[in-house]
Design a protein around this motif. Sequence first.
Motif, PDB file in Angstrom:
ATOM      1  N   THR A 133     -82.226 -36.937   1.747  1.00 15.92           N
ATOM      2  CA  THR A 133     -81.861 -35.629   1.200  1.00 15.92           C
ATOM      3  C   THR A 133     -82.987 -35.050   0.345  1.00 15.92           C
ATOM      4  O   THR A 133     -83.003 -33.848   0.067  1.00 15.92           O
ATOM      5  N   CYS A 170     -82.600 -37.293   8.285  1.00 14.06           N
ATOM      6  CA  CYS A 170     -81.163 -37.505   8.464  1.00 14.06           C
ATOM      7  C   CYS A 170     -80.832 -37.274   9.934  1.00 14.06           C
ATOM      8  O   CYS A 170     -81.381 -36.372  10.576  1.00 14.06           O
ATOM      9  N   CYS A 179     -75.367 -35.142   7.324  1.00 17.89           N
ATOM     10  CA  CYS A 179     -76.479 -34.334   6.815  1.00 17.89           C
ATOM     11  C   CYS A 179     -76.010 -33.109   6.049  1.00 17.89           C
ATOM     12  O   CYS A 179     -76.459 -32.847   4.923  1.00 17.89           O
ATOM     13  N   HIS A 198     -82.915 -31.531   6.630  1.00 14.01           N
ATOM     14  CA  HIS A 198     -82.301 -31.770   7.946  1.00 14.01           C
ATOM     15  C   HIS A 198     -82.494 -30.582   8.878  1.00 14.01           C
ATOM     16  O   HIS A 198     -82.226 -30.709  10.081  1.00 14.01           O
TER      17      HIS A 198
END
Length: 365
Positions: A133, A170, A179, A198
């Motif tokens: 992330t 992700c 995600c 993502h």
Amino acid sequence: RGQNQTASSRAPIAEITMAPLLLPFLILLARINSTYCYDDDDLLTFKLHNGVHIPLVGIGIGNLQHELIPQVVNANLMRDISLIDTAHNSHNEQILGRAVASFDAAGRAQTRGGGGSNDKLPPLHVVTKVWYTHLGYERTKISVQESLDQLRSTGTRQVYVHMLLHWPRCNDDIDWMNCEDEENNLPQFVKDAGPPPHLNQQNAWKDSWRALEELYTQHSTERQGSDRAVRIASIGVSNFELNDMKALIEFAHIRPHIYQGNSWLISHDPHLMNFLQEHDIFFQAFAVMFGILQRGKDSPSAFHILSTLSHELNEVIHPSSPDSAASSPLLQKQQYCLHIWLTQTLGSYHVPPQQLTSTRMLLFP
């Protein structure tokens, strides 16, 4: 493996099953590249291509319940274990730091006159990772800074941080990766720092690598004469496929010092292993023991070898005849060093099952 398994998939393993198998496989791995190992206070280290020596034996606390971390860290520091693996997404770096500080404070209190110094304490090596992330240049810098700040709770002991990218991206095709949901749950200041990674899966990690290079260079420049207690000693990646590794080598100014991956890669992905060796990238394995025990039916040969070695090592520890220990091929210097340490660590094998499955012994060729 931190974040790679759900709690339900980590079924407890009986002590009688895990303990006899744990010792020999670690020693087996020590055999693979013993030429590159160095003695360091009776433990083995490996010299990375930047000259930093990283311990070959350590523990992983990424999946360990937070309330157990102080107990596990204390028990291993008492045995001079100085390598601990975790991840920023495990949310335990500050707990780790405080556990180390508490251990060191107790040691000083026991010195003559209640004084003492940390000058003679061995440095602590911590492997931690940037979660997917936080891929992207600015997001990665935020993650790294948060990790360093939390690890400063260790106090005055020198901490060498080995900072890795946990995943290259992700992937919603992986069941436990979500995600969009994970992006939505991020603090606003992280979202404001850069675009959702993502949505840029092929390039976000490349910007992250550029951030790691800059931070590593900064810490390396300060290394001489600096009083920084927590330093980035190396950078690397985890869970990257061969194509991503090739792309990384092509554009990187600093090639990775460490690649962390599943122990099964040693036998099931020879192309990746050869690539790492060609570029002098240190392979650091996880799921060393649990992977073989969990998948014994899938790889009966590996399980058979592990079982055979366990009997051989048990004969060393508890010889059935006076001559059997002396004649064992396991009793070489480096292997015997590991045997002594592991025997002291596991004692009579009365290790709680939750610790056997939650802590990860690390020994890497």
